[in-house]
Design a protein around this motif. Structure first.
Motif: not given
Length: 171
Positions: A24, A52, A55-56, A59, A68
């Motif tokens: 990530t 972050e 993005v996480l 997913l 991560t």
């Protein structure tokens, strides 16, 4: 924590288990066109944490090994997303090992308050890492292969037990 081996072991685990691999930190850099350190320097550590989290949460974790960023645990939303369909592993190393492995942490793009020492960050995150972890692997004083073998064994055991766990009534 930075230096625990997330990216290196993630690639090895993905290869050994025939899974995809996602880092990530690299996704963040690719999507923003900036290094993690540039984000922290220009927009602040909380901006990096927000990015972050986005993005996480975007997913698809199925069939993936995901390395991560170390600050992923600051987002309950992101951690719930990861835990929904995956096994969360905490690679546990000491603060001394972190210092030895990362050297000058001011260049690593670490999401921390400007006034926060590495010791304080370590203590704060340790509590979060242990809270969210499904599995804790001691990574210090072991070779990469030893940690990988332990990861493969533990994740296989958990995957084997998942159908039984899902049939149990929730309290």
């Amino acid at each position: 924590m930075p230096g625990s081996g997330k990216s290196t072991l993630g690639v090895l685990l993905a290869k050994a288990a025939a899974l995809g691999f996602v880092d990530t930190d690299l996704l963040i850099q690719s999507q923003t066109g900036s290094t993690l350190q540039a984000i922290v320097d220009g927009e602040g550590y909380q901006a990096l944490r927000r990015i972050e989290e986005q993005v996480l949460c975007s997913l698809d974790v199925t069939g993936q090994v995901i390395a991560t960023g170390g600050s992923a645990v600051y987002s309950d939303r992101a951690m719930r997303h990861l835990k929904q369909n995956s096994i969360v592993v905490f690679l546990d190393i000491s603060l001394t090992a972190v210092r030895q492995r990362i050297g000058d942490f001011s260049l690593r793009g670490i999401s921390k308050r400007p006034d926060q020492s590495l010791e304080d960050l370590f203590a704060e995150r340790y509590e979060l890492y242990t809270r969210y972890a499904d599995v804790i692997i001691q990574g210090e004083h072991k070779s990469q292969n030893q940690v990988l073998e332990e990861l493969l064994k533990v994740t296989a055991e958990i995957q084997r037990d998942l159908p039984a766990l899902h049939k149990q009534p929730h309290s």
